[in-house]
Design a protein around this motif. Structure first.
Motif, PDB file in Angstrom:
ATOM      1  N   LEU A 181     -99.363  72.270 -44.329  1.00 42.31           N
ATOM      2  CA  LEU A 181    -100.247  71.084 -44.189  1.00 42.31           C
ATOM      3  C   LEU A 181    -100.238  70.255 -42.979  1.00 42.31           C
ATOM      4  CD1 LEU A 181     -99.360  69.342 -47.852  1.00 42.31           C
ATOM      5  CD2 LEU A 181    -101.530  70.441 -46.928  1.00 42.31           C
ATOM      6  N   SER A 182     -99.161  70.296 -42.328  1.00 42.16           N
ATOM      7  CA  SER A 182     -98.978  69.777 -40.977  1.00 42.16           C
ATOM      8  C   SER A 182     -99.954  68.554 -40.746  1.00 42.16           C
ATOM      9  CB  SER A 182     -99.455  70.721 -40.008  1.00 42.16           C
ATOM     10  OG  SER A 182     -98.576  71.963 -39.998  1.00 42.16           O
ATOM     11  N   ILE A 183     -99.529  67.468 -41.349  1.00 43.81           N
ATOM     12  CA  ILE A 183    -100.582  66.558 -41.732  1.00 43.81           C
ATOM     13  C   ILE A 183    -100.699  65.714 -40.099  1.00 43.81           C
ATOM     14  CG2 ILE A 183    -100.401  66.078 -44.035  1.00 43.81           C
ATOM     15  CD1 ILE A 183     -98.482  63.867 -43.360  1.00 43.81           C
ATOM     16  N   VAL A 184     -99.678  65.560 -39.262  1.00 43.36           N
ATOM     17  CA  VAL A 184     -99.731  65.044 -38.006  1.00 43.36           C
ATOM     18  C   VAL A 184    -100.486  66.122 -37.008  1.00 43.36           C
ATOM     19  CG1 VAL A 184     -98.632  63.925 -36.226  1.00 43.36           C
ATOM     20  CG2 VAL A 184     -97.930  63.686 -38.355  1.00 43.36           C
ATOM     21  N   SER A 185    -101.534  65.949 -36.738  1.00 41.13           N
ATOM     22  CA  SER A 185    -102.320  66.861 -36.083  1.00 41.13           C
ATOM     23  C   SER A 185    -102.002  67.128 -34.707  1.00 41.13           C
ATOM     24  CB  SER A 185    -104.212  66.966 -36.100  1.00 41.13           C
ATOM     25  OG  SER A 185    -104.387  66.936 -37.640  1.00 41.13           O
ATOM     26  N   ASN A 186    -102.329  66.065 -33.850  1.00 41.84           N
ATOM     27  CA  ASN A 186    -102.073  66.074 -32.231  1.00 41.84           C
ATOM     28  C   ASN A 186    -100.591  65.315 -32.205  1.00 41.84           C
ATOM     29  OD1 ASN A 186    -104.493  67.266 -31.582  1.00 41.84           O
ATOM     30  ND2 ASN A 186    -105.561  65.460 -32.069  1.00 41.84           N
ATOM     31  N   GLY A 187     -99.651  66.309 -32.318  1.00 45.97           N
ATOM     32  CA  GLY A 187     -98.424  65.595 -31.891  1.00 45.97           C
ATOM     33  C   GLY A 187     -97.769  65.259 -30.630  1.00 45.97           C
ATOM     34  N   PRO A 188     -96.717  65.941 -30.083  1.00 45.08           N
ATOM     35  CA  PRO A 188     -96.175  65.527 -28.964  1.00 45.08           C
ATOM     36  C   PRO A 188     -97.342  65.418 -27.430  1.00 45.08           C
ATOM     37  CG  PRO A 188     -94.710  67.228 -30.049  1.00 45.08           C
ATOM     38  CD  PRO A 188     -96.135  67.136 -30.878  1.00 45.08           C
ATOM     39  N   VAL A 189     -97.058  64.514 -26.782  1.00 43.20           N
ATOM     40  CA  VAL A 189     -98.042  64.727 -25.532  1.00 43.20           C
ATOM     41  C   VAL A 189     -96.768  64.811 -24.615  1.00 43.20           C
ATOM     42  CG1 VAL A 189     -99.551  63.421 -24.296  1.00 43.20           C
ATOM     43  CG2 VAL A 189     -99.378  63.215 -26.775  1.00 43.20           C
ATOM     44  N   HIS A 285    -110.333  61.692 -42.369  1.00 43.28           N
ATOM     45  CA  HIS A 285    -110.463  62.553 -40.975  1.00 43.28           C
ATOM     46  C   HIS A 285    -110.531  61.761 -39.798  1.00 43.28           C
ATOM     47  CE1 HIS A 285    -111.554  65.855 -43.473  1.00 43.28           C
ATOM     48  NE2 HIS A 285    -112.491  65.559 -44.160  1.00 43.28           N
ATOM     49  N   GLN A 286    -110.604  60.349 -40.102  1.00 48.86           N
ATOM     50  CA  GLN A 286    -110.454  59.558 -38.956  1.00 48.86           C
ATOM     51  C   GLN A 286    -108.985  58.798 -38.774  1.00 48.86           C
ATOM     52  OE1 GLN A 286    -113.333  60.815 -37.227  1.00 48.86           O
ATOM     53  NE2 GLN A 286    -113.305  58.856 -36.185  1.00 48.86           N
ATOM     54  N   SER A 287    -108.134  59.592 -39.080  1.00 48.99           N
ATOM     55  CA  SER A 287    -106.797  59.002 -38.892  1.00 48.99           C
ATOM     56  C   SER A 287    -105.699  59.738 -38.187  1.00 48.99           C
ATOM     57  CB  SER A 287    -106.200  58.799 -40.407  1.00 48.99           C
ATOM     58  OG  SER A 287    -104.825  58.503 -40.403  1.00 48.99           O
ATOM     59  N   LEU A 288    -104.958  59.057 -37.641  1.00 45.32           N
ATOM     60  CA  LEU A 288    -103.758  59.799 -36.631  1.00 45.32           C
ATOM     61  C   LEU A 288    -102.942  60.697 -37.651  1.00 45.32           C
ATOM     62  CD1 LEU A 288    -102.612  56.930 -34.428  1.00 45.32           C
ATOM     63  CD2 LEU A 288    -103.911  59.263 -33.959  1.00 45.32           C
ATOM     64  N   VAL A 289    -102.801  60.465 -38.862  1.00 42.12           N
ATOM     65  CA  VAL A 289    -102.302  61.218 -40.119  1.00 42.12           C
ATOM     66  C   VAL A 289    -103.100  61.589 -41.022  1.00 42.12           C
ATOM     67  CG1 VAL A 289    -100.313  61.191 -41.696  1.00 42.12           C
ATOM     68  CG2 VAL A 289    -100.154  59.681 -39.520  1.00 42.12           C
ATOM     69  N   PHE A 290    -103.274  63.117 -41.175  1.00 40.32           N
ATOM     70  CA  PHE A 290    -104.309  63.388 -42.196  1.00 40.32           C
ATOM     71  C   PHE A 290    -103.866  63.274 -43.519  1.00 40.32           C
ATOM     72  CE2 PHE A 290    -106.263  67.036 -44.699  1.00 40.32           C
ATOM     73  CZ  PHE A 290    -107.515  66.434 -44.473  1.00 40.32           C
ATOM     74  N   GLY A 291    -104.750  62.850 -44.408  1.00 39.33           N
ATOM     75  CA  GLY A 291    -104.354  62.571 -45.864  1.00 39.33           C
ATOM     76  C   GLY A 291    -105.726  62.404 -46.771  1.00 39.33           C
ATOM     77  N   ALA A 292    -105.423  61.568 -47.744  1.00 39.91           N
ATOM     78  CA  ALA A 292    -106.566  61.349 -48.480  1.00 39.91           C
ATOM     79  C   ALA A 292    -106.385  59.909 -48.974  1.00 39.91           C
ATOM     80  CB  ALA A 292    -106.505  62.156 -50.065  1.00 39.91           C
ATOM     81  N   PHE A 293    -107.598  59.283 -49.038  1.00 42.04           N
ATOM     82  CA  PHE A 293    -107.779  57.716 -49.334  1.00 42.04           C
ATOM     83  C   PHE A 293    -107.484  57.411 -50.816  1.00 42.04           C
ATOM     84  CE2 PHE A 293    -110.403  57.781 -45.770  1.00 42.04           C
ATOM     85  CZ  PHE A 293    -110.000  56.845 -44.892  1.00 42.04           C
TER      86      PHE A 293
END
Length: 301
Positions: A181-189, A285-293
């Protein structure tokens, strides 16, 4: 880090089990339908992190609301400013309260030990609590909901999850769900400190790098058939929690919450299934953490 070691986190198992079964009891009392997000996945991590920090249960709703705004990529600067101020003011009062009347909780220890010794300032304690509250429940809440959804959409894997007598199955399943799932898409910067070549690409000194965790976790070089959910996968090398110095502080707590909530959910709610088609699930889709409302579910009476 000391507060989030395995042994410290494991000591909270009974509390997390209590939160879990209380919420399943409430779902059962309502009938045979519920929203998995609002009735189960969101409140349990909120209560767990509140209990860890020493926040009253009644205040958990405040930081749920604030965190939702803070991780929403569609939130305006004004909205972010308002909820940030509200949350900082709440935590400022909490730290002062714990200094005056400490208890057996993380904020009390931060205030009485680290502030007293001069290792942390009042502002640093407040900022630390801010980070833990926001990051400590949204990520796990979405993993509980998305993990349940992934298992429902893979009935062969769900059957293994529910019936296996292998004592390592739950642990392996949690790791595979985190990878898949890897719900945090854009992680370390990061910023390159010197010229470095990765995967045949030259990254020059001074260039910024955003690491895409889902892509890394589905790299064929890291494991066979990476796009397949396989709860029996061996040598799972996922980086869902990041890696190195900045690896997720609360990873052991997240693992424990998933290991408690998911088995309990499928054990007590017989025939658990979606009550709407998958394409009707409103995803974040518009969240820093992917999931469901929301994830409407039903089960057998």
């Amino acid at each position: 880090m000391r507060e989030f070691r395995v042994q410290h986190v494991e000591a909270r198992r009974s509390q997390i089990e209590r939160f879990t079964h209380e919420h399943i009891d409430r779902m059962l009392a309502k009938g045979t339908e519920a929203d998995l997000v609002s009735d189960f996945a969101l409140p349990i991590p909120s209560l767990a992190i509140a209990d860890l920090l020493g926040v009253a249960d009644g205040d958990a709703e405040l930081f749920q609301r604030c965190a939702t705004v803070l991780i929403d990529l569609g939130s305006t600067p004004e909205e972010i400013g308002l909820v940030s101020s509200e949350l900082f003011e709440f935590l400022d009062r909490l730290v002062i309260q714990k200094m005056e009347s400490p208890g057996d909780d993380l904020v009390s220890r931060l205030a009485t030990k680290y502030m007293a010794s001069g290792e942390l300032t009042h502002e640093e304690v407040v900022l630390s609590c801010f980070l833990l509250l926001v990051a400590g429940h949204e990520t796990t809440a979405n993993m509980i909901a998305m993990g349940t959804l992934a298992l429902l959409e893979h009935p062969d894997q769900l059957e293994k999850f529910r019936t296996s007598t292998d004592p390592t199955m739950i642990t392996n399943s949690i790791e595979e769900l985190l990878r898949y799932l890897s719900i945090v898409s854009n992680g370390p910067v990061r910023v390159a400190l010197e010229d470095v070549t990765i995967g045949g690409h030259l990254i020059r000194k001074g260039m910024g790098v955003i690491i895409n965790l889902p892509t890394a976790n589905r790299d064929p070089a890291a494991g066979a058939i990476p796009d397949v959910l396989d709860l029996e996968r061996k040598d799972n090398k996922h980086i869902a929690f990041g890696a190195g110095t900045h690896q997720c502080l609360g990873m052991h707590l997240a693992r424990l919450e998933l290991a408690v909530t998911l088995p309990a959910l499928f054990s007590r709610l017989q025939g658990l299934r979606l009550s709407v088609p998958l394409e009707d699930i409103p995803f974040r889709h518009q969240s820093l953490v992917f999931g469901a409302f929301s994830v409407p579910v039903t089960w057998d009476a």
